[in-house]
Structures are given as structure tokens and as C-alpha cells.
Scaffold this motif. Structure first.
Motif, PDB file in Angstrom:
ATOM      1  N   ALA A   6       0.860  -1.189   0.000  1.00  0.00           N
ATOM      2  CA  ALA A   6       0.000   0.000   0.000  1.00  0.00           C
ATOM      3  C   ALA A   6       0.887   1.226   0.000  1.00  0.00           C
ATOM      4  O   ALA A   6       1.868   1.297   0.744  1.00  0.00           O
ATOM      5  CB  ALA A   6      -0.898   0.014   1.230  1.00  0.00           C
ATOM      6  N   VAL A   8       0.827   5.341   0.622  1.00  0.00           N
ATOM      7  CA  VAL A   8      -0.045   6.290   1.312  1.00  0.00           C
ATOM      8  C   VAL A   8       0.623   7.662   1.389  1.00  0.00           C
ATOM      9  O   VAL A   8       1.773   7.779   1.812  1.00  0.00           O
ATOM     10  CB  VAL A   8      -0.384   5.809   2.748  1.00  0.00           C
ATOM     11  N   SER A  16       1.841   9.043  -3.770  1.00  0.00           N
ATOM     12  CA  SER A  16       1.374   7.658  -3.640  1.00  0.00           C
ATOM     13  C   SER A  16       0.947   7.092  -4.992  1.00  0.00           C
ATOM     14  O   SER A  16       1.192   5.930  -5.297  1.00  0.00           O
ATOM     15  CB  SER A  16       0.224   7.556  -2.637  1.00  0.00           C
ATOM     16  N   TYR A  33      -3.539   5.176  -1.288  1.00  0.00           N
ATOM     17  CA  TYR A  33      -4.498   5.878  -0.452  1.00  0.00           C
ATOM     18  C   TYR A  33      -3.983   7.262  -0.088  1.00  0.00           C
ATOM     19  O   TYR A  33      -2.790   7.523  -0.120  1.00  0.00           O
ATOM     20  CB  TYR A  33      -4.733   5.107   0.862  1.00  0.00           C
ATOM     21  N   THR A  35      -4.639  10.268   3.218  1.00  0.00           N
ATOM     22  CA  THR A  35      -5.082  10.297   4.617  1.00  0.00           C
ATOM     23  C   THR A  35      -5.806  11.582   4.989  1.00  0.00           C
ATOM     24  O   THR A  35      -6.312  11.702   6.090  1.00  0.00           O
ATOM     25  CB  THR A  35      -3.884  10.136   5.579  1.00  0.00           C
ATOM     26  N   TRP A  95      -7.346   6.143   3.252  1.00  0.00           N
ATOM     27  CA  TRP A  95      -6.833   5.039   4.065  1.00  0.00           C
ATOM     28  C   TRP A  95      -7.808   4.689   5.187  1.00  0.00           C
ATOM     29  O   TRP A  95      -8.159   3.535   5.384  1.00  0.00           O
ATOM     30  CB  TRP A  95      -5.455   5.411   4.631  1.00  0.00           C
ATOM     31  N   GLN A  96      -8.241   5.689   5.925  1.00  0.00           N
ATOM     32  CA  GLN A  96      -9.066   5.443   7.103  1.00  0.00           C
ATOM     33  C   GLN A  96     -10.427   4.841   6.752  1.00  0.00           C
ATOM     34  O   GLN A  96     -11.042   4.174   7.580  1.00  0.00           O
ATOM     35  CB  GLN A  96      -9.285   6.750   7.886  1.00  0.00           C
ATOM     36  N   VAL A 107       3.420  -1.224   3.960  1.00  0.00           N
ATOM     37  CA  VAL A 107       2.787   0.071   3.718  1.00  0.00           C
ATOM     38  C   VAL A 107       3.910   1.093   3.633  1.00  0.00           C
ATOM     39  O   VAL A 107       4.746   1.175   4.539  1.00  0.00           O
ATOM     40  CB  VAL A 107       1.805   0.453   4.854  1.00  0.00           C
ATOM     41  N   THR A 109       4.771   5.140   3.238  1.00  0.00           N
ATOM     42  CA  THR A 109       4.279   6.505   3.299  1.00  0.00           C
ATOM     43  C   THR A 109       5.363   7.434   2.773  1.00  0.00           C
ATOM     44  O   THR A 109       6.532   7.047   2.667  1.00  0.00           O
ATOM     45  CB  THR A 109       3.894   6.904   4.738  1.00  0.00           C
ATOM     46  N   VAL A 118      -0.780   6.415   9.902  1.00  0.00           N
ATOM     47  CA  VAL A 118      -0.954   5.002   9.538  1.00  0.00           C
ATOM     48  C   VAL A 118      -0.618   4.109  10.730  1.00  0.00           C
ATOM     49  O   VAL A 118      -1.356   3.172  11.042  1.00  0.00           O
ATOM     50  CB  VAL A 118      -0.104   4.643   8.299  1.00  0.00           C
TER      51      VAL A 118
END
Length: 193
Positions: A6, A8, A16, A33, A35, A95-96, A107, A109, A118
Motif C-alpha cells: 500500500a 499512502v 502515492s 491511499y 489520509t 486510508w481510514q 505500507v 508513506t 498510519v
């Protein structure tokens, strides 16, 4: 490819999505994703961003901005970015709100505050599976050139992780070698599903 990844970032879908684009092209199982509360794209001025809800199709954003001011959005790279995003997936996801998308092995970031978000999210979940998830922050400035560099570096890092049967045993070595070779400091932690 055996691991699920993933990517993010905050809210503008550049870093991303560039990493998602690069990894997808190389055959990785990858998702991306944001955030933030909304998707924010640069507008005519810093006080006038273009704000969209997560889930708004990239095609809608592309068409709207092309109608508003095609020269501005071509010059600042937003139309090419949205065109790239269209080829990757239909719409941005938060993401959430997408925790049910599944379980990731790694993941990545692209800014420390997103890494913290995250980690907080993962650590607040019930750890039913006790399956480890590696979370890495590769700091990347939010511009098109850095996003392209970040995408290439993310691919190198993910290829190293993919080549390792058990990343839990080798992660310190992988991180050390990456930092030394690319002169980029990584922050990483492990959480669980």
C-alpha cells in the motif's frame, strides 16, 4: 509477486499514485491511499485549491480542471498527473475509510505525519491475525520531479523486500543498505493485523 503493498500520502494524489503507477507497471500487487479529509489539488492560487471528496473519479477531476483553465493545469502538471492516475484506478481512496480492503504486507508513506497516522490507525485496530505489517516512511517532497524519483526509489525498495523470503529477519539490513546506497533516511516500524 507474493507481497501486498500500500502506498499512502496526504491528500493530493501525487506521490502515492506515482509509486502505485510504477509498482503496478512492474507487476506488484499494490493499492494507494490518501489520509487527508479531502483530495486537494493546486488551484489558481495557494488560497484557492481544488477540493474533491475521496471517491470522486479522476476523470471528473480531469474534465473539470481542463474546462476551468487547461493551460494552467497543464503547466503546473495537474492534468498530466490526473491522466496518469486515470490509468491506475478510477478514484482516490482514503486510508481510514478503506481498512476493509484487505491485509497488506508493506505500507509505504511519503511524509512523516502520514507515517504517524498510519501507525496510529494500525495500532488502534484489533490484532486478530497477528500478521506483521511493515510500515516504512520514505520522505518525498510534494512536487512532480520528487514524486517521480520517489516512485523509482519505492520500486527499488519493494524489489529488495520482494526478493527476501522473510523480511522480518532481514529488514535492518535492507534498510541500512538502501539508506547507504540512495542517501535517503527511512523511518520504519512494524504493526500487526
Amino acid at each position: 509477486m507474493t507481497k501486498r503493498y500500500a502506498m499512502v500520502c496526504s491528500s493530493n494524489q501525487n506521490r502515492s499514485m506515482e509509486a502505485h503507477f510504477v509498482l503496478k507497471r512492474e507487476g506488484f500487487d499494490v493499492a494507494s491511499y490518501g489520509t487527508g479529509a479531502h483530495v486537494k489539488l493546486p488551484g489558481p492560487s495557494i488560497r484557492e485549491p481544488n477540493v474533491y471528496e475521496f471517491g470522486t473519479p479522476y476523470k471528473h477531476m480531469f474534465d473539470e480542471l481542463r474546462r476551468k483553465d487547461p493551460e494552467l493545469y497543464k503547466r503546473n502538471g495537474i492534468l498530466p498527473m490526473l491522466k496518469r492516475n486515470l490509468g491506475v484506478k478510477t478514484a482516490p481512496q482514503r486510508w481510514q475509510d478503506n481498512a476493509a480492503d484487505g491485509v497488506f504486507d508493506v505500507v509505504i508513506t511519503f511524509e512523516e505525519k502520514v507515517f504517524d497516522m498510519v501507525m496510529e490507525d494500525l495500532n488502534s485496530r484489533d490484532h486478530i491475525l497477528m500478521k506483521p505489517v511493515l510500515v516504512i516512511n520514505l520522505e518525498v517532497k510534494d512536487n512532480h520531479e520528487e514524486a517521480a524519483t520517489g516512485g523509482r526509489l519505492t520500486l527499488v525498495l519493494c524489489q529488495e523486500l520482494e526478493a527476501t523470503e522473510n523480511w522480518v529477519d532481514k529488514i535492518d539490513e535492507i534498510i541500512f543498505n538502501f539508506e547507504r546506497q540512495h542517501r535517503r533516511k527511512l523511518v520504519y516500524s512494524i504493526s500487526f493485523y
